[in-house]
Every structure is written in C-alpha cells, then in structure tokens.
Design an enzyme around this catalytic site. Structure first.
Site, PDB file in Angstrom:
ATOM      1  N   GLU A 232       4.657   0.717  -5.696  1.00 18.98           N
ATOM      2  CA  GLU A 232       4.229   1.573  -4.579  1.00 18.98           C
ATOM      3  C   GLU A 232       4.995   2.887  -4.590  1.00 18.98           C
ATOM      4  O   GLU A 232       4.433   3.943  -4.317  1.00 18.98           O
ATOM      5  CB  GLU A 232       4.394   0.855  -3.236  1.00 18.98           C
TER       6      GLU A 232
ATOM      7  N   MET B 220       0.830  -1.200   0.000  1.00 14.24           N
ATOM      8  CA  MET B 220       0.000   0.000   0.000  1.00 14.24           C
ATOM      9  C   MET B 220       0.867   1.253   0.000  1.00 14.24           C
ATOM     10  O   MET B 220       1.819   1.354   0.757  1.00 14.24           O
ATOM     11  CB  MET B 220      -0.923  -0.052   1.233  1.00 14.24           C
TER      12      MET B 220
HETATM   13  N1  TRP Z   1      -3.377   0.563  -3.632  1.00 17.95           N
HETATM   14  C1  TRP Z   1      -2.746  -0.715  -3.416  1.00 17.95           C
HETATM   15  C2  TRP Z   1      -1.846  -0.918  -4.620  1.00 17.95           C
HETATM   16  O1  TRP Z   1      -2.253  -1.311  -5.663  1.00 17.95           O
HETATM   17  C3  TRP Z   1      -3.714  -1.851  -3.314  1.00 17.95           C
HETATM   18  C4  TRP Z   1      -4.242  -2.138  -1.965  1.00 17.95           C
HETATM   19  C5  TRP Z   1      -3.498  -2.389  -0.883  1.00 17.95           C
HETATM   20  C6  TRP Z   1      -5.575  -2.286  -1.552  1.00 17.95           C
HETATM   21  N2  TRP Z   1      -4.323  -2.683   0.173  1.00 17.95           N
HETATM   22  C7  TRP Z   1      -5.580  -2.607  -0.209  1.00 17.95           C
HETATM   23  C8  TRP Z   1      -6.769  -2.182  -2.181  1.00 17.95           C
HETATM   24  C9  TRP Z   1      -6.766  -2.837   0.516  1.00 17.95           C
HETATM   25  C10 TRP Z   1      -7.949  -2.388  -1.483  1.00 17.95           C
HETATM   26  C11 TRP Z   1      -7.936  -2.702  -0.143  1.00 17.95           C
HETATM   27  O2  TRP Z   1      -0.726  -0.599  -4.596  1.00 17.95           O
HETATM   28 ZN    ZN Z   2      -1.325   0.311  -6.919  1.00 19.50          ZN
END
Ligand code: TRP
Ligand code: ZN
Length: 872
Positions: free
Chosen positions: A300, A265
């Site tokens: 990321e 994330m």
């Molecule tokens: N934004 C994250 C990525 O693609 C994806 C992601 C991480 C996510 N944790 C999550 C999406 C929890 C939905 C829920 O890099």
């Molecule tokens: Zn992403």
C-alpha cells in the site's frame, strides 16, 4: 440463466473516450450521522469536449442541485438510478449537490459505511459514486478539500492530505478540515471518523523532510501496531534506495478496520487496512501473519508512486498499478527475508491461484478487453501474473535499462492517468528495443507451455537444445526468457559456451521469441543435467522429459535454490501421481526420503528453505497436474507418501523438533521465523506416521506454545490427526482465545480445513456458532473459503453436498455483500478438470447462482462465465 432479462452490457476498452469535463477542484462537506449523513459537494468544473454532463451516482438520495450558486429545479436536470444529466453547460462552472446517505445500512462495505461504530470508506473501484454525484473514473484528477462534521463521540476526523483546520461546534459537535495538494482520482478519496488509539512515529526522508506517521487502531491496540509501523519505515526507506521514490506529504496515516472486503487500500496519505493485516503481537499473530503485514504495508505504501502519483487511465489498466506494485512489494520482501524462499512462496501462490484461473473459463488477459463489473477483475491474473510480467520485462531489457525505464516513467507521467502502452514505451525508449511482442503477454490469456528437449553429443561435447512454446490456439509466440545452467552427474556446476560466444559461463538467459528455437551449447565436458527456468524466469509451464535421476541431482545440488526446491516438488508430485494411479514407485520413494533427509542435514541451507522443502505439493496443486481429478485419490496418495516419509525420517524429524525449540525472547525476524517454520513443518510431517507418540508431541507442542505460530503449528498438526486429541485442543483453544477475533478466525479456518470425514457437518454446525458472523468478511472467509479452497477433499464430497454448501453461503452473502460473496465462486469454475459426476454437480451450482432471482451483477458475471467451456 437469466434469459428473460436483457443481458447486462459490458464495458469495453475499445470504447474508451476521454471525459467531456474536468473536475479541477472538489470541496466535500460531510455532516456525519450513522443513519442520515449529508454530503455537500462543490465541484469546480470545465468543459473539455462537447456534449452533456453525465454524473455517476448509485443509491443517492438527492436533496439539491445548484449551478454557479443558482438552485436548479428538477426539470433542469435528468435523474436516473445511476445518472444525473445536465445539458448546455458553460465552459467553466461550479456545480453543487447535496445528498443524503445511510451508512448504518451499508452492508456491502463499499462507499461510506460503519465498522465497529466508526465511519470509514472504500472507494476503489467505483464506490465514490455511492457517496456523491461525480465523474467516477480514474482519469478525472482533482484537488480535494474536505470538511468533516460529527458528534464528539467521533473524536478523530480523518481524510486525505494535511489537516488545515479543526474546532468545536454547537450541539456537541466538532469539525476538521483537510486539504490534499495532489490531484487524485475519486477512488483514492478516504474518510474515517471515530474513536481510535493512535501509534505515532516519524520518518526523515532522503531529502531530509520530516514525515509524521500515525497508525490508528481499536482502543487499547496500539502496541499491536508496532510491527506495522516498523514495516512502514522500512518500506519508506526501501522505496528511496531501490526506486529513488520519496514520500511527498508531511503526514502518512494508516487506519485498521475490522470489516473490510479486501486486504487494504492505498488511499492517498490515508491507507485503510483490514485489521487482520495490520495488528500483530507474538501471542495472537503467526509468523505468516507478520510476513503478510510486512508485505501489505509495503504494497500500500508503494502505491503512493505506482497508483497514486501515477494512476490508471481506465480500469482496464489495473495491472499498471497492481502488477507493478506487487512486483515492488515482492522485491521488498525478498530483501527483507531472503530471495530464494520469497521467490518460492511467490511462485507457489501464482501456481495455486493464478494457474487454475488462467486454465479455466474465468481466464482473462492481464489487461482485459471488457468487463461487466470491474470488481471481478481484482484477480490473481492482474496482480500475480501482472507482477511476473514486470520480471519478464526486466529480463528482456536488462538491469540497467529497467532502472532507467522506471525513472523515465516516474518523471514523464507524474500526475497523470496513463496506460500500459505508456508504461512499456518508457522501457522501449531507454533500451532501444521493440517491445511490441512483450505486449502480447498483456493481451493473451492462458499459461504457455515451454518444452525443452536436450540431446548430448559426448564426442563433440555439445548439448543441442530445442525450446518450443505453445500457447492457446491462435496466440502468437511470446518472448520467454529462460535462465539456465548445467550440472554434471555429481551435481557440480558445468561451464558451457553459447553459440558465437567464446567465454564459457555457468549460467545464461536465453530468450525464446519464436515458436521454437534450436541452439547448441559447446564445451560441455560431461553428460549434463539441465537446470532450466532458474528462479522461475517466466510464468510458463515447463515440460522436460528428464530422467528421474536428474531430478535427484538437482534436488541435492542445484546452486539455484529455487530450482533445487522445484526438483523436490517435481519428484514428490510424480511420486504422488503414481500412487494415485495405483502404480507406486516405492524405490524412488525411499530415495526421495533419503534425499530429503540429506538436505535437512545440510548445514549450509537455512531453516526457512528447509521448511519449504519439507512440504509436499498441496492437493490443489496436484489437481493441476491430472485430468480428471479424483480428489479422494489425490488426498490418499499424498497422505500415503507423507506416511512413508514420516516413518523414514522419524528420527530426524524428532531431533529437529527438539533442537529447534525457541529459547529466550520472541523475535519476529526472518531467521527466528525460519526456525519456527522448520520446527512446525517437522511436526506436521511427523504426525503422518500415525503413532500415539507423535500425536502426544503435537498436543504438547500446542500446550507449551509461547507464541501463536507454535500454537497454530500444534493445532494444525492435530487437525490432520483428528479424533479426540483435535477436539480437546479445539475446546481449550476457544476457551483461551475467544476474546481475540483474529485468533478465532484461525480457529474457524483450521476446522474447515480438516480432512476428517465429518468436516462438512462440523462446518455447517459452525455457521450457527455464536461467534460466526457472516457479515464480517474475515470471519465469513475463514470458515467458508477455508472449506472451499483449503479443503479440496471435503469440498468435493462425491454427493455434491460440499458444492451445495458453498453455493448456499454465496447466495446468502450475495444479498448484502456481492463483492465478498462473488469472490468465492472461483473454485466451482474448475469443473472441467473433475470427474464427470463432480463436474456436473459444480455446473449445477453455478447455474443455480446465475439463475438466482436478484443475484448481483458481480456473481452473475462470474457464475455465467464459469459455466462456459474453457477456451482451448
Ligand atoms: N487497491 C487495493 C490494493 O490492491 C485493493 C482493494 C482494496 C480493492 N479494496 C478494494 C479492490 C475494494 C476492489 C474493491 O492494494
Ligand atoms: Zn494494490
């Protein structure tokens, strides 16, 4: 189905309204305690539209609410399970709330939770509302300061931005204070607190600023973060050179946690990673793990610009950040590891995961128009097809305009929350092109088919081409860039001229914008072999009625390596499907084996390319090519072809296996990984000859392995052989690696993927194994998804027992972690492709999920949509 209940109401793109209030500043004060954490939020707000203030909150125990420093009584506001409403708000005000949370009972791993005794957060997409009352939507951007107080048993207290203070408190507690100067949406907020080891380094940006880099991991694990640190620095440099993007804070942190629903994330300045995508050393991680770590670290990091500095106006625009960021990480990996092999792997993933989705009842546009749970739209379509559409855009506007369009996007929208229209408008502006037709790609679900019909006129030396596209009924034509070249019968590239052009070329991109296009290539001197859709220039299904011999020419000599690989896959698929239909083409099988043998001997091709050329289309991929699917017949046919190839190529495979053995120091770089990949691919094919000698080789290969890539290569080969050789290897492997969770995940998964007849029984047994922990998503997926997605043969047992097993597991996990549970529903949604008995069994299980008392919104939405007939 839940016909007794009012149907949940979808959220629609068409209903978008800008927020009625802005939150300019946020101050959060956390008093951390595992079972009773207090969160005080002080929001500096302004009214921007008329109407009440409706804040989002889920499962919050509200202790107090104050407006401009004046405590409110509970008659001054209205509380529901999910909203806090205040009316008659002034133009500008400060709202203060205090809530209490219980992170220790948070099994959904969303919001603030504990992993391995540490506090961590996951807020995307709507987890922030489980931490405090807020306008939890991506178009509300705020400046955050965060104060974290905790016991000294939690030495590291981390949040976004720069640390502005820390110190000791009474009662064995301490605090840290953080400030993030960049306005951000709540989904990018993060907090971590606990005992961690840190690996430190530094990076000097292109303008000469020093950035401190810190990767926080489990105690004793910091040496295993070295590779991620190196990948991070390469990513930072690459974004500067490829996109002109520089890092903006003085500090960049990554934290690895064991319990995480996804890969990682992109929280501003504080990325949080699933530890399986961060920690690596040669003994415990495979080359595939290294490759994924490199690409996810880059992904990321790249979000810092495509996601954080410029974010999404609403969740319908998810592909704005995800499609573009995947496109960027694919470009990075291609530069690191080689363009052809990277493209092959990306397309293989697209076909394995996105094509089935796009062809079934869960199909949705890259920019959806409505949803029940946005969690359900973190899909291969948004990510992988979203990335393909950036590639299409680049082909449409050209290299130079693509670069200028990106620059314009970054300067014009910095600090804003924007839409796909905003993004595409930058490229229209710099290129002067009308890109409204390209926008259809974002709005239409389904994978279009591209037909190419070619007629050669020898006397005129002309090739007449007819390109035709077909999408879903009612869908308008899309702009489809088709890169193509011509070979002659000996595989030599041929020159040709496009209509109206006089200089002959050996490759061109033709863009089909209407339903069909006819054009004549001139100056084609010899009977041509068509090499179309080179590099997979658009996400379509290509249909060409070519003679089999043309595929052999392409396999031997296509200068476009993607298409050379594709030719081998086309041939293999065709041969397997013929076998499955009971009409094997043994002559062509021999020719195919000989052609593979020649390409293995080609001194100009690299090992990684040869390795991908050796692996046949997977059973899941084959299932895409027939209807109805009989998984047993496909498996047997594929196995039979593997057996023939193994016999025919035996001497070559054994020679490769001997020659390519690693010598000296381990290196994780692409060329060493390519060597190991080819050696392991040779072993995997070799064991298909069914001889004791090959099995012995696999056993020795595993026993002699000096790294996890080779160990898993050996274990994987043995899993295909089965019997006591596999059982003995499993026992020894467990003994050796039981203290290493990431290795034990592999141990679970290789058993789940075994084709042996008793696999389902074994998998059931493994759910009772002491090392099985259904609450840890990595472990749960290793076993359950390893089985349902990695073992089509055993998952589709004729009596439906595999389907029932999956459903039991989904329903069990749905009760405490809906996000991870619901993501496993997808393979059941493929029912329409299967033989009637299997289809019925899959539908029964979907119905069971949808009707389950207390089923989550996530699983309800997916199961009920999966039951619908796929649109035609
Ligand atoms: N934004 C994250 C990525 O693609 C994806 C992601 C991480 C996510 N944790 C999550 C999406 C929890 C939905 C829920 O890099
Ligand atoms: Zn992403």
């Amino acid at each position: 189905m839940r016909t007794d209940l009012a149907p949940p109401q979808p959220t629609r793109l068409a209903d978008y309204q800008p927020p009625a209030f802005s939150i300019d500043t946020v101050r959060l004060e956390f008093a951390l305690d595992p079972a009773a954490t207090r969160v005080k939020a002080t929001l500096g707000m302004r009214r921007t539209e008329d109407g009440p203030l409706v804040l989002d909150g889920t499962r919050l125990k509200t202790l107090s609410v104050a407006l401009d420093g004046r405590p409110l009584s509970d008659t001054d506001y209205a509380l529901t399970d999910t909203t806090l409403t205040l009316t008659d708000m002034p133009a500008a005000f400060t709202l203060e709330t205090v809530v209490e949370l219980d992170p220790s009972s948070n099994t959904a791993l969303e919001g603030l939770y504990l992993s391995g005794g540490r506090f961590c957060t996951q807020c995307e997409p709507e987890g922030f509302r489980t931490i405090t009352w807020f306008l939890d939507r991506p178009d509300v951007l705020s400046r955050y300061t965060v104060r974290i107080e905790a016991g000294t048993a939690f030495p590291h207290l981390l949040s976004n931005g720069n640390k502005i203070g820390e110190g000791a408190l009474d009662g064995g507690r301490h605090f840290a204070e953080w400030e993030d100067p960049f306005p951000k949406p709540a989904y990018l907020f993060a907090l971590v607190a606990g005992e961690l080891d840190v690996l430190e380094s530094a990076f000097t940006t292109m303008s000469g600023r020093e950035v401190a880099l810190r990767i926080f991991v489990d105690l004793g694990m910091s040496p295993r973060a070295e590779y991620a640190m190196d990948a991070l620095k390469r990513s930072m440099r690459w974004d500067e050179t490829a996109y002109g993007r520089e890092y903006d804070l003085d500090l960049f942190m990554i934290v690895a946690v064991r319990d995480f629903n996804f890969g990682a994330m992109e929280n501003k300045g504080l990325n949080i990673f699933n530890s399986s995508l961060l920690l690596a050393d040669p003994e415990t991680a495979t080359d595939a793990d290294y490759e994924r770590i490199e690409s996810v670290v880059a992904h990321e990091y790249f979000h810092n610009w495509t996601g954080d500095r410029i974010t999404c106006r609403d969740w319908f625009q998810l592909c704005l950040k995800e499609g573009f960021t995947v496109y960027r990480d694919q470009g990075f990996s291609a530069d690191m590891r080689g363009h052809a092999v990277q493209r092959i792997k990306d397309v293989r993933l697209l076909r394995a995961r996105q094509f089935p989705e796009d062809d079934g009842p869960l199909a949705h546009p890259v920019r959806p128009a409505s949803y029940l749970k946005i969690d359900n739209f973190y899909t291969a379509t948004i990510y992988e097809k979203g990335a393909e559409l950036i590639g299409v855009l680049r082909a449409l506007v050209g290299e130079d305009a693509f670069k200028r369009g990106c620059d314009l996007y970054f300067t014009r929208f910095d600090g804003q929350a924007v839409t796909m229209e905003d993004f595409v408008s930058c490229f229209a502006e710099v290129s002067g092109l009308d890109l409204s037709q390209h926008f259809r790609w974002y709005e239409q679900p389904g994978t279009p088919t591209l037909n190419i019909d070619a007629v050669y006129d020898e006397a005129k030396q002309e090739l007449a081409l007819t390109l035709t596209q077909a999408g879903r009924s009612g869908a308008g034509p899309l702009p489809v860039p088709v890169k193509l070249g011509l070979l002659d019968g000996d595989g030599q590239p041929q020159l040709f001229s496009l209509p109206g052009a006089n200089a002959p070329v050996d490759e061109a991109t033709i863009t089909l914008t209407d339903a069909s296009l006819q054009l004549t290539l001139t100056g084609v001197e010899r009977l041509p072999v068509l090499s179309a859709l080179r590099g997979f220039s658009a996400p379509v299904k290509l249909v060409i009625d070519e003679p089999q011999k043309d595929a052999f020419v392409r396999l031997a000599a296509d200068p476009d390596l993607f298409n050379r690989w594709e030719a081998g896959q086309d041939l293999a698929r065709d041969l397997i499907l013929r076998r499955a239909a009971g009409t094997p083409d043994e002559v062509a099988e021999e020719r195919y084996a000989e052609a593979l043998g020649r390409s293995l001997a080609d001194p100009t091709a690299d090992h990684a390319f040869k390795a991908v050329s050796l692996s046949l289309p997977s059973e899941n991929e084959l299932a895409q090519a027939v209807r109805p699917v009989d998984p047993q017949a496909l498996h047997d046919a594929r196995d039979a072809l593997r057996g023939r190839l193994a016999v025919h190529l035996g001497p070559d495979l054994r020679a490769l296996h001997g020659e390519l053995q690693d010598a000296g120091e381990f290196s994780a770089d692409a060329s060493a990984a390519g060597r190991r990949a080819l050696r392991n691919a040779a072993l995997e094919l070799m064991v298909a000859d069914g001889t004791a000698d090959s099995t012995d080789r696999a056993t020795l290969h595993l026993q002699a392995a000096l790294n996890m890539t080779d160990a898993m290569g050996g274990l994987n080969a043995l899993s295909l052989v089965g019997g006591s050789a596999f059982d003995d290897a499993l026992t020894a492997f467990y003994e050796k690696w039981q203290g290493e969770p990431q290795v034990i995940d592999k141990w679970f998964s290789v058993q789940a993927r075994s084709p042996a007849a008793d696999t389902l029984g074994r998998v059931l047994g493994l759910t009772l194994h002491p090392a099985f922990d259904a609450k840890n998503p990595n472990r749960f997926r290793a076993l359950v998804q390893g089985f349902s997605s990695g073992n089509p043969l055993r998952f589709h047992e004729p009596d439906g027992a595999g389907h029932r097993f999956l459903t039991d597991q989904i329903l069990r996990a749905d009760a405490y972690n809906p996000l991870t549970a619901s993501r496993l529903i997808e393979p059941l949604g493929q029912w329409a492709r299967y033989t009637p008995a299997l289809a019925q069994s899959m539908k029964d299980q979907l119905a069971r999920i949808a009707a389950h008392p207390g089923v989550s919104k996530n699983s309800f939405e997916l199961a009920s949509r999966a039951l619908e007939d796929a649109p035609g």
